[in-house]
Design an enzyme around this catalytic site. Structure first.
Site, PDB file in Angstrom:
ATOM      1  N   LYS A 124      -4.274 -18.232   5.725  1.00 37.31           N
ATOM      2  CA  LYS A 124      -5.091 -17.947   7.252  1.00 37.31           C
ATOM      3  C   LYS A 124      -6.224 -19.061   7.694  1.00 37.31           C
ATOM      4  CE  LYS A 124      -2.189 -14.364   8.823  1.00 37.31           C
ATOM      5  NZ  LYS A 124      -1.084 -15.082   9.229  1.00 37.31           N
ATOM      6  N   TYR A 150      -5.079 -14.777   0.770  1.00 35.37           N
ATOM      7  CA  TYR A 150      -4.393 -14.055   2.711  1.00 35.37           C
ATOM      8  C   TYR A 150      -4.826 -14.588   3.443  1.00 35.37           C
ATOM      9  CZ  TYR A 150      -3.787 -11.895   6.623  1.00 35.37           C
ATOM     10  OH  TYR A 150      -3.772 -10.973   8.183  1.00 35.37           O
TER      11      TYR A 150
HETATM   12  N1  LIG Z   1      -2.367  -5.589  10.739  1.00 29.34           N
HETATM   13  C1  LIG Z   1      -3.853  -6.798  10.912  1.00 29.34           C
HETATM   14  O1  LIG Z   1      -5.058  -5.759  11.159  1.00 29.34           O
HETATM   15  C2  LIG Z   1      -3.611  -8.209  11.575  1.00 29.34           C
HETATM   16  C3  LIG Z   1      -4.921  -8.390  11.749  1.00 29.34           C
HETATM   17  C4  LIG Z   1      -4.546 -10.037  11.192  1.00 29.34           C
HETATM   18  C5  LIG Z   1      -3.975 -10.529  12.127  1.00 29.34           C
HETATM   19  N2  LIG Z   1      -2.744  -9.966  10.908  1.00 29.34           N
HETATM   20  C6  LIG Z   1      -1.226 -10.855  11.628  1.00 29.34           C
HETATM   21  O2  LIG Z   1      -0.158 -10.091  11.496  1.00 29.34           O
HETATM   22  C7  LIG Z   1       1.060 -10.560  11.989  1.00 29.34           C
HETATM   23  C8  LIG Z   1       1.928  -9.391  12.016  1.00 29.34           C
HETATM   24  O3  LIG Z   1       1.493  -8.784  10.559  1.00 29.34           O
HETATM   25  P1  LIG Z   1       1.448  -6.953  11.145  1.00 29.34           P
HETATM   26  O4  LIG Z   1      -0.088  -5.899  10.695  1.00 29.34           O
HETATM   27  O5  LIG Z   1       2.395  -7.259  11.733  1.00 29.34           O
HETATM   28  O6  LIG Z   1       2.226  -6.272   9.506  1.00 29.34           O
HETATM   29  P2  LIG Z   1       3.640  -5.921   9.106  1.00 29.34           P
HETATM   30  O7  LIG Z   1       3.712  -5.064   9.805  1.00 29.34           O
HETATM   31  O8  LIG Z   1       3.528  -5.808   8.109  1.00 29.34           O
HETATM   32  O9  LIG Z   1       4.466  -6.625   9.557  1.00 29.34           O
HETATM   33  C9  LIG Z   1       4.827  -7.875   9.166  1.00 29.34           C
HETATM   34  C10 LIG Z   1       6.704  -8.696   9.302  1.00 29.34           C
HETATM   35  O10 LIG Z   1       6.464  -9.618   8.467  1.00 29.34           O
HETATM   36  C11 LIG Z   1       8.222  -9.612   8.419  1.00 29.34           C
HETATM   37  N3  LIG Z   1       7.917 -10.803   7.367  1.00 29.34           N
HETATM   38  C12 LIG Z   1       7.382 -10.751   5.936  1.00 29.34           C
HETATM   39  N4  LIG Z   1       8.287 -11.904   5.822  1.00 29.34           N
HETATM   40  C13 LIG Z   1       8.631 -12.600   6.009  1.00 29.34           C
HETATM   41  C14 LIG Z   1       9.864 -13.270   5.756  1.00 29.34           C
HETATM   42  N5  LIG Z   1       9.983 -13.997   4.905  1.00 29.34           N
HETATM   43  N6  LIG Z   1      10.211 -13.494   6.774  1.00 29.34           N
HETATM   44  C15 LIG Z   1      10.611 -13.301   7.816  1.00 29.34           C
HETATM   45  N7  LIG Z   1       9.792 -11.885   8.082  1.00 29.34           N
HETATM   46  C16 LIG Z   1       8.696 -12.028   7.516  1.00 29.34           C
HETATM   47  C17 LIG Z   1       7.880  -8.457   8.037  1.00 29.34           C
HETATM   48  O11 LIG Z   1       9.472  -7.970   8.082  1.00 29.34           O
HETATM   49  P3  LIG Z   1       9.775  -7.197   6.869  1.00 29.34           P
HETATM   50  O12 LIG Z   1       9.852  -5.591   7.188  1.00 29.34           O
HETATM   51  O13 LIG Z   1      11.265  -7.656   6.540  1.00 29.34           O
HETATM   52  O14 LIG Z   1       9.271  -7.154   5.595  1.00 29.34           O
HETATM   53  C18 LIG Z   1       7.116  -7.987   8.886  1.00 29.34           C
HETATM   54  O15 LIG Z   1       8.445  -8.012  10.136  1.00 29.34           O
HETATM   55  C19 LIG Z   1       0.972 -11.414  10.052  1.00 29.34           C
HETATM   56  O16 LIG Z   1       1.044 -13.014  10.073  1.00 29.34           O
HETATM   57  C20 LIG Z   1      -0.529 -10.419   9.783  1.00 29.34           C
HETATM   58  O17 LIG Z   1      -0.984 -11.720   8.959  1.00 29.34           O
HETATM   59  C21 LIG Z   1      -2.567  -9.364  10.847  1.00 29.34           C
END
Ligand SMILES: NC(=O)c1ccc[n+]([C@@H]2O[C@H](COP(=O)([O-])OP(=O)(O)OC[C@H]3O[C@@H](n4cnc5c(N)ncnc54)[C@H](OP(=O)(O)O)[C@@H]3O)[C@@H](O)[C@H]2O)c1
Length: 244
Positions: free
Chosen positions: A164, A160
């Site tokens: 990034k 992961y």
């Molecule tokens: N949460 C944190 O603490 C955190 C911290 C740093 C960075 N981030 C980053 O923030 C971003 C959003 O993450 P989140 O925390 O909001 O996670 P999340 O709630 O799991 O949402 C992830 C989103 O990505 C979509 N996705 C996954 N695979 C995909 C694909 N092949 N094509 C299109 N969409 C896809 C998922 O769709 P489905 O519902 O269909 O699976 C969902 O809409 C990510 O890039 C993550 O790495 C998050």
């Protein structure tokens, strides 16, 4: 002035949903991208924005989505590469990581961004001042992850974090290519945010997590290009500039 048109990938839940909502609240015409038609349409209806079927790992889906935006709007002002997954094996030890898992993670978090960005870039060039935002993570920041004062220092970033870090370098690479154009491309970190990605363990709300991406999506013509930014409210980071 015409509304700005924005596409957010992975907008059906979590941080992407809040980025879509936040941009819509600021008068942007938003297209909520989602791989699932059902989940995407539901989320888009809840915010009151358009829906675009977009699986970042499926070239046909990406090409089809770009064609639809071209036909309908002829340009794209804001692209937010938000879709992401976090996966590991066993007890999240790097030594337990399988190639299959590492490839899956890179497929979405890295290759997916190249695929989507290159498909939509011709449309972003047609915008007056295009903005591209890559949603990264402090787990991809070599500076942060190796800092002894980083509060999550025991976490192994694994595939992961590596995806990034690669995304960060990709952001810099695009920024170099685009430096003589009005387009600005930046990476952002949402901070540790409670979403499905981490079993809702994060301590920021998705709306807080969305702030850095919204800020970067609306950054002025005097703003940075090729930077790594937070919203300035993450306690272990100083200011808005995140170390690479
Ligand atoms: N949460 C944190 O603490 C955190 C911290 C740093 C960075 N981030 C980053 O923030 C971003 C959003 O993450 P989140 O925390 O909001 O996670 P999340 O709630 O799991 O949402 C992830 C989103 O990505 C979509 N996705 C996954 N695979 C995909 C694909 N092949 N094509 C299109 N969409 C896809 C998922 O769709 P489905 O519902 O269909 O699976 C969902 O809409 C990510 O890039 C993550 O790495 C998050």
């Amino acid at each position: 002035m015409e509304d700005k048109i924005a596409l957010i990938t992975g907008a059906n839940k979590g941080i992407g949903f809040e980025i879509a909502k936040g941009l819509a609240e600021r008068g942007v015409t938003v297209l909520a991208g989602a791989r699932s038609e059902e989940r995407g349409r539901k989320a888009a209806a809840e915010i009151g924005v358009g829906f675009l079927q977009l699986d970042v790992t499926e070239p046909d889906s990406v090409a089809n989505a770009a064609r639809q935006v071209a036909d309908r709007y002829g340009r794209l002002d804001i692209l937010v590469n938000n879709a992401g997954i976090a996966k590991a094996d066993g007890n999240w030890n790097t030594s337990e990581l399988t190639l299959a898992t590492a490839r899956k993670v890179f497929e979405v978090n890295f290759f997916g961004v190249i695929s989507v960005t290159n498909a939509f870039l011709p449309l972003v060039h047609r915008a007056e001042s295009g903005r591209i935002v890559n949603v990264s993570s402090e787990l991809g920041s070599l500076g942060t992850i190796t800092d002894p004062s980083f509060p999550f220092g025991d976490i192994q970033p694994g595939a992961y974090g590596a995806s990034k870090s690669a995304l960060n370098l990709l952001t810099v690479s695009y920024a170099k290519e685009l430096r003589d154009t009005p387009i600005k491309i930046n990476a952002v970190t949402p901070g540790y945010t409670a979403t499905d990605l981490n079993g809702n363990q994060g301590h920021r709300t998705p709306a807080e997590g969305a702030r850095s991406a919204i800020d970067a999506a609306l950054i002025g013509d005097d703003g940075p290009n090729g930077a790594f930014l937070s919203d300035g409210e993450i306690d272990f980071l100083e200011g808005v500039v995140v170390p690479w």
